[in-house]
Design an enzyme around this catalytic site. Structure first.
Site, PDB file in Angstrom:
ATOM      1  N   PHE A 164       9.176  15.246   6.749  1.00 23.91           N
ATOM      2  CA  PHE A 164       8.059  15.695   7.488  1.00 23.91           C
ATOM      3  C   PHE A 164       6.694  16.598   7.329  1.00 23.91           C
ATOM      4  O   PHE A 164       6.438  16.376   7.704  1.00 23.91           O
ATOM      5  CB  PHE A 164       9.387  16.172   9.153  1.00 23.91           C
ATOM      6  CG  PHE A 164       9.577  17.337   8.030  1.00 23.91           C
ATOM      7  CD1 PHE A 164       8.473  18.836   8.458  1.00 23.91           C
ATOM      8  CD2 PHE A 164      10.893  18.725   8.002  1.00 23.91           C
ATOM      9  CE1 PHE A 164       9.009  20.178   8.303  1.00 23.91           C
ATOM     10  CE2 PHE A 164      11.714  18.727   7.630  1.00 23.91           C
ATOM     11  CZ  PHE A 164      10.208  19.871   7.985  1.00 23.91           C
ATOM     12  N   LYS A 188       9.855   3.458   5.305  1.00 24.43           N
ATOM     13  CA  LYS A 188      10.471   4.943   6.868  1.00 24.43           C
ATOM     14  C   LYS A 188       9.943   6.181   6.518  1.00 24.43           C
ATOM     15  O   LYS A 188      10.579   6.897   6.072  1.00 24.43           O
ATOM     16  CB  LYS A 188      11.945   4.745   6.345  1.00 24.43           C
ATOM     17  CG  LYS A 188      13.528   4.444   7.753  1.00 24.43           C
ATOM     18  CD  LYS A 188      12.887   5.764   8.540  1.00 24.43           C
ATOM     19  CE  LYS A 188      14.292   7.632   7.877  1.00 24.43           C
ATOM     20  NZ  LYS A 188      13.629   8.852   8.908  1.00 24.43           N
ATOM     21  N   GLU A 191      10.882  10.761  11.342  1.00 23.98           N
ATOM     22  CA  GLU A 191      10.849  10.424  12.844  1.00 23.98           C
ATOM     23  C   GLU A 191      10.288  11.172  13.298  1.00 23.98           C
ATOM     24  O   GLU A 191      10.904  12.043  14.326  1.00 23.98           O
ATOM     25  CB  GLU A 191      12.613  10.355  12.862  1.00 23.98           C
ATOM     26  CG  GLU A 191      13.598  10.969  13.318  1.00 23.98           C
ATOM     27  CD  GLU A 191      13.944  11.561  12.220  1.00 23.98           C
ATOM     28  OE1 GLU A 191      15.362  12.653  11.788  1.00 23.98           O
ATOM     29  OE2 GLU A 191      14.080  11.135  11.164  1.00 23.98           O
ATOM     30  N   SER A 241      15.318  16.662   0.714  1.00 25.39           N
ATOM     31  CA  SER A 241      16.274  17.544   0.453  1.00 25.39           C
ATOM     32  C   SER A 241      16.764  17.340  -0.898  1.00 25.39           C
ATOM     33  O   SER A 241      17.434  16.028  -0.747  1.00 25.39           O
ATOM     34  CB  SER A 241      16.617  17.988   1.828  1.00 25.39           C
ATOM     35  OG  SER A 241      17.958  16.920   2.264  1.00 25.39           O
ATOM     36  N   CYS A 296       7.143  21.575  -0.334  1.00 27.76           N
ATOM     37  CA  CYS A 296       8.186  21.694  -1.989  1.00 27.76           C
ATOM     38  C   CYS A 296       7.690  22.397  -2.457  1.00 27.76           C
ATOM     39  O   CYS A 296       8.274  22.745  -3.765  1.00 27.76           O
ATOM     40  CB  CYS A 296       8.673  20.359  -1.772  1.00 27.76           C
ATOM     41  SG  CYS A 296       7.609  19.251  -2.653  1.00 27.76           S
ATOM     42  N   GLU A 395      16.738  27.348   0.065  1.00 31.86           N
ATOM     43  CA  GLU A 395      15.655  26.710   0.128  1.00 31.86           C
ATOM     44  C   GLU A 395      15.245  27.229   1.411  1.00 31.86           C
ATOM     45  O   GLU A 395      15.605  26.128   1.895  1.00 31.86           O
ATOM     46  CB  GLU A 395      15.203  24.923  -0.697  1.00 31.86           C
ATOM     47  CG  GLU A 395      13.957  24.668  -0.005  1.00 31.86           C
ATOM     48  CD  GLU A 395      13.720  22.778  -0.646  1.00 31.86           C
ATOM     49  OE1 GLU A 395      12.924  22.241  -0.884  1.00 31.86           O
ATOM     50  OE2 GLU A 395      15.185  22.382  -0.344  1.00 31.86           O
TER      51      GLU A 395
END
Length: 510
Positions: A164, A188, A191, A241, A296, A395
């Protein structure tokens, strides 16, 4: 106190947008009854609902990609290059529209969204060099009358599963080299902010990309598992992740696919006593709180060595009131909201946990958020954080920066090397010899010397070590080209038929 922008008024209640898929060169609605909410994070209100793909929806997308592959792989390199240049121009010209979508659905400030599009475009520009990138090797006369040459060919249908936090950039890191190499692609996206990928799909069609070469399926784990299990998907790229990266890698490779799965991070910034403290403080604030810490490569842990600690914490604290938190649509905002209310609350919980475990709360972002229902959390700073604390181990993926103290350079490097993640790291020093030793010592994939966020340029490759990467290949750059192709070696001979004879001996190269 941190400067806070005023949140815009909530919109009137209206029918929610329905967000579907992009399959075979057109927008299509899903066949599943499952949907997910899409929010404007700055307002805290739902603005749309996204169709979650069924197994059948994924199969439609993969079939569209498979049917387009034979013709697309046969397109000449010069034609592919011309098309990639056209895509680059069109995405560049429409970058503000893409950035607006990112601001509306992700929440990042508009300038940050524009920067995201630009960093993605750099990989598109790299892919424009595909004729050179796919050059093979040739050896003449390896044996009498025999030549050997190597070529690289596309894999077929490949897929990308993206996070995201960078809904435009990370997909470009995948689809640009994949398509340029002659593959067809199924994306993909997250969402949580799905619309940018559909807009890009329309731009690729407008640029002249044949239908079926680029496809988008929205969804959740059902869509992911369908991609991983589909026999016609040859390779999968993932960014997200670490637990999910491990799952993607294990499931994908078990199904016989090539997989690159980039996981999480706990990026450290070591500040030595000789560093320019003001420069280091500027870097720490920029790298910790940019994009609300949802990246990240964010610096989430500063390791202050020796007497640098107190000076550095004071300098960081002095800068925090000047960070303006507010909606991404406000040109004055420097940091926007987090992606969801649940994520905001989880990130905020580390402030209390840190205090309970013995850390000093220097700045509590819950005290500096705009009015309204947006998913905001102000800049937060924890000092005296030790390695056993949750705020150090996890994290956090939000605007919470922790400061850990170390007595020596060796202790600081040991902290980094003992961490399970190995994505990015930065060192601030004025000593070139120490910096040279550091890049040799540190066990991390991307290293910055007086650079807080060392994201490689497009003609290198992006990726970490240890639990930050599953698979052998980093993303984009030369490794990306290799990931999306496979090598073939051709041994060629054009003899005089009159010299032909049966020879059962082992082939010789003399």
């Amino acid at each position: 106190m941190t400067e806070v922008a005023q949140a815009p008024e909530r919109p009137d209640e209206r029918e929610l947008r329905r967000i579907g898929h992009w399959i075979g060169g057109r927008l299509v609605l899903g066949e599943s009854d499952q949907t997910g909410p899409v929010y404007n994070p700055a307002l805290g209100v739902q603005t749309g609902k996204v169709d979650f793909a069924s197994v059948e929806d994924v199969d439609r997308a993969v079939n569209a990609a498979r049917n387009a592959f034979s013709a697309w792989r046969a397109v000449s390199l010069s034609q592919r290059q011309e098309l990639m240049f056209g895509i680059q121009r069109l995405v560049r010209d429409r970058r503000e529209e893409i950035a607006k979508i990112l601001t509306d659905e992700h929440g990042k400030v508009f300038s940050d969204a524009l920067g995201e599009v630009q960093r993605g475009l750099e990989v598109v520009e790299f892919a424009c060099g595909i004729p050179t990138l796919l050059k093979g090797g040739f050896s003449e006369q390896v044996s009498t009358g025999i030549d050997v040459y190597s070529i690289r060919q596309p894999l077929g249908v490949v897929a990308g599963i993206t996070p995201f936090n960078f809904p435009a950039m990370v997909p470009m890191w995948m689809w640009a080299p994949a398509i340029a190499c002659g593959n067809t692609f199924v994306l993909k996206p997250s969402e949580k902010d799905p619309s940018a990928s559909l807009f890009v799909g329309q731009l690729l069609k407008e640029a002249g990309l044949p239908d079926g070469v680029f496809n988008v399926v929205q969804g959740d784990k059902v869509a992911v598992d369908a991609i991983l299990a589909h026999p016609d998907v040859a390779a999968v790229s993932f960014v997200g992740s670490t637990p999910i990266a491990r799952y993607i890698y294990e499931q994908g490779t078990a199904a016989g696919k090539r997989v690159q799965a980039l996981g999480g991070a706990k990026n450290h910034m070591i500040v030595l006593p000789d560093a320019d403290i003001d420069m280091a403080a500027d870097a720490a604030v920029s790298a910790a709180y940019g994009s609300a810490g949802e990246r990240c490569m964010a610096i989430s842990a500063v390791v202050a060595v020796g007497d640098a600690g107190d000076r550095l914490v004071e300098a960081i604290q002095d800068r925090l009131p000047k960070v303006k938190v507010g909606p991404g649509t406000d040109p004055k905002s420097e940091m926007g909201p987090l992606i969801t209310r649940e994520h905001r609350d989880k990130v905020a919980s580390y402030i209390d946990h840190g205090s309970e475990q013995g850390a000093k709360v220097v700045a509590d972002g819950r005290e500096t958020t705009p009015d309204g229902d947006g998913f905001f959390l102000g800049v937060s700073l924890l000092d005296d954080v030790t390695p056993e604390m949750d705020a150090y181990k996890d994290e956090i993926f939000g605007p919470v920066l922790v400061v850990t103290r170390a007595d020596t350079y060796d202790e600081a490097v040991r902290l980094v090397n003992e961490n399970p993640y190995g994505n990015g790291v930065a060192l601030y020093t004025r000593d070139g010899g120490v910096a040279r030793q550091f890049q040799f010592d540190v066990e991390v994939g991307m290293v910055g010397i007086n650079v807080p966020i060392p994201v490689p340029v497009a003609y290198y490759s992006f990726g970490g070590w240890k639990s930050s990467l599953f698979g052998d290949s980093h993303i984009y750059g030369p490794e990306g080209i290799n990931f999306y192709t496979r090598g073939k070696v051709v041994t060629s001979r054009w003899p005089d038929p009159a010299t032909s004879k049966v020879d059962l001996g082992f082939p010789q190269t003399r």
